[in-house]
Design a protein around this motif. Structure first.
Motif, mmCIF file in Angstrom:
data_model
loop_
_atom_site.group_PDB
_atom_site.id
_atom_site.type_symbol
_atom_site.label_atom_id
_atom_site.label_comp_id
_atom_site.label_asym_id
_atom_site.label_seq_id
_atom_site.Cartn_x
_atom_site.Cartn_y
_atom_site.Cartn_z
ATOM 1 N N CYS A 36 0.833 -1.215 0.000
ATOM 2 C CA CYS A 36 0.000 0.000 0.000
ATOM 3 C C CYS A 36 0.863 1.258 0.000
ATOM 4 O O CYS A 36 0.569 2.231 -0.705
ATOM 5 N N LYS A 37 1.934 1.226 0.765
ATOM 6 C CA LYS A 37 2.842 2.370 0.834
ATOM 7 C C LYS A 37 3.570 2.557 -0.499
ATOM 8 O O LYS A 37 3.672 3.673 -1.010
ATOM 9 N N ALA A 38 4.076 1.466 -1.067
ATOM 10 C CA ALA A 38 4.822 1.547 -2.326
ATOM 11 C C ALA A 38 3.929 1.961 -3.492
ATOM 12 O O ALA A 38 4.345 2.740 -4.356
ATOM 13 N N ALA A 39 2.701 1.452 -3.523
ATOM 14 C CA ALA A 39 1.789 1.719 -4.639
ATOM 15 C C ALA A 39 0.907 2.933 -4.400
ATOM 16 O O ALA A 39 0.230 3.392 -5.319
ATOM 17 N N ASN A 40 0.900 3.415 -3.156
ATOM 18 C CA ASN A 40 -0.007 4.507 -2.773
ATOM 19 C C ASN A 40 -1.451 4.135 -3.126
ATOM 20 O O ASN A 40 -2.194 4.909 -3.717
ATOM 21 N N TRP A 41 -1.804 2.909 -2.758
ATOM 22 C CA TRP A 41 -3.123 2.355 -3.083
ATOM 23 C C TRP A 41 -3.436 1.247 -2.095
ATOM 24 O O TRP A 41 -2.543 0.605 -1.557
ATOM 25 N N GLY A 42 -4.704 1.007 -1.831
ATOM 26 C CA GLY A 42 -5.114 -0.067 -0.936
ATOM 27 C C GLY A 42 -5.634 0.486 0.378
ATOM 28 O O GLY A 42 -5.755 1.704 0.550
ATOM 29 N N SER A 43 -5.932 -0.413 1.318
ATOM 30 C CA SER A 43 -6.485 0.003 2.604
ATOM 31 C C SER A 43 -6.116 -0.961 3.723
ATOM 32 O O SER A 43 -6.814 -1.956 3.940
ATOM 33 N N PRO A 44 -5.028 -0.667 4.439
ATOM 34 C CA PRO A 44 -4.707 -1.498 5.594
ATOM 35 C C PRO A 44 -5.840 -1.541 6.619
ATOM 36 O O PRO A 44 -6.004 -2.528 7.324
ATOM 37 N N ALA A 45 -6.653 -0.475 6.681
ATOM 38 C CA ALA A 45 -7.761 -0.432 7.644
ATOM 39 C C ALA A 45 -8.779 -1.544 7.356
ATOM 40 O O ALA A 45 -9.329 -2.138 8.289
ATOM 41 N N VAL A 46 -9.029 -1.835 6.097
ATOM 42 C CA VAL A 46 -9.943 -2.916 5.741
ATOM 43 C C VAL A 46 -9.355 -4.240 6.222
ATOM 44 O O VAL A 46 -10.056 -5.072 6.808
ATOM 45 N N TYR A 47 -8.064 -4.419 6.001
ATOM 46 C CA TYR A 47 -7.398 -5.658 6.426
ATOM 47 C C TYR A 47 -7.451 -5.799 7.947
ATOM 48 O O TYR A 47 -7.780 -6.858 8.470
ATOM 49 N N GLU A 48 -7.145 -4.720 8.647
ATOM 50 C CA GLU A 48 -7.169 -4.747 10.116
ATOM 51 C C GLU A 48 -8.562 -5.055 10.641
ATOM 52 O O GLU A 48 -8.718 -5.764 11.644
ATOM 53 N N ARG A 49 -9.585 -4.548 9.957
ATOM 54 C CA ARG A 49 -10.965 -4.848 10.367
ATOM 55 C C ARG A 49 -11.244 -6.342 10.221
ATOM 56 O O ARG A 49 -11.934 -6.937 11.053
ATOM 57 N N GLY A 50 -10.690 -6.961 9.196
ATOM 58 C CA GLY A 50 -10.839 -8.402 9.028
ATOM 59 C C GLY A 50 -10.246 -9.167 10.198
ATOM 60 O O GLY A 50 -10.839 -10.137 10.686
#
Length: 196
Positions: A36-50
């Protein structure tokens, strides 16, 4: 050793399986975050919610509706292999596949999802070892080299350690989950710095 892991998973209760899936996915989160950091895309928050849904489900009723809703969000933040140029893309995809399988388990309790979750982690390590060792896939001894590598040995040992601990805890509470998370260790299962 992977066969032993599948056998141990079979011996877990559904709630223990939810914890195991959370523990596997938790150690894949750093590679998704790095992507996410390298691509400036995605959502760690969604993953953490999982992860929260998995751990919360292990302490009570399975949160099927929340898992299903989160699967839709996860699909939106799961990278396609051809959509990004960073070498971290495949590792982020492995992390998302593991979480997707874990959430699917909450919905239908099919044990195959747990096997797929654990395999996504070892597949990620295998790809990493092949990459950092510059192993050609057509080498006859490639499989043996990967199996003997310290990263693969550490991942398989971690999964076994967690399964042994879970099998010794037929009943558990939030304090036990906290202790299991400490046992799980911190950081990623691959060295993302090699992939930049």
């Amino acid at each position: 050793m992977q066969d032993d892991i599948e056998t141990q998973i079979t011996g877990l209760s559904d709630k223990q399986k939810a914890v195991f899936a959370g523990l596997v996915c938790e150690r894949l989160l750093p590679q998704y975050e790095a992507f996410c950091k390298a691509a400036n895309w995605g959502s760690p928050a969604v993953y953490e919610r999982g992860l929260e849904i998995l751990y919360n489900s292990s302490l009570g009723e399975f949160h099927r509706a929340e898992a299903a809703a989160l699967l839709e969000k996860l699909e939106l933040v799961q990278p396609g292999l051809t959509d990004f140029t960073t070498p971290l893309t495949a590792y982020a995809l492995d992390a998302c596949i593991a979480l997707e399988e874990a959430l699917q388990f909450l919905i239908d309790k099919q044990e195959s999802h747990l096997h797929n979750c654990a395999t996504a982690a070892t597949d990620s390590v295998e790809a990493f070892v092949q990459e950092y060792r510059s192993l050609s896939s057509d080498r006859r001894d490639a499989h043996a080299i990967v199996a003997a590598d310290a990263f693969m040995q550490a991942e398989l040992a971690r999964q076994h350690r967690l399964l042994d601990a879970l099998l010794a805890l037929p009943d558990f509470d939030s304090a036990d989950i906290h202790a299991l998370r400490r046992l799980n260790g911190a950081g990623g299962i691959i060295d993302a710095a090699w992939l930049r």
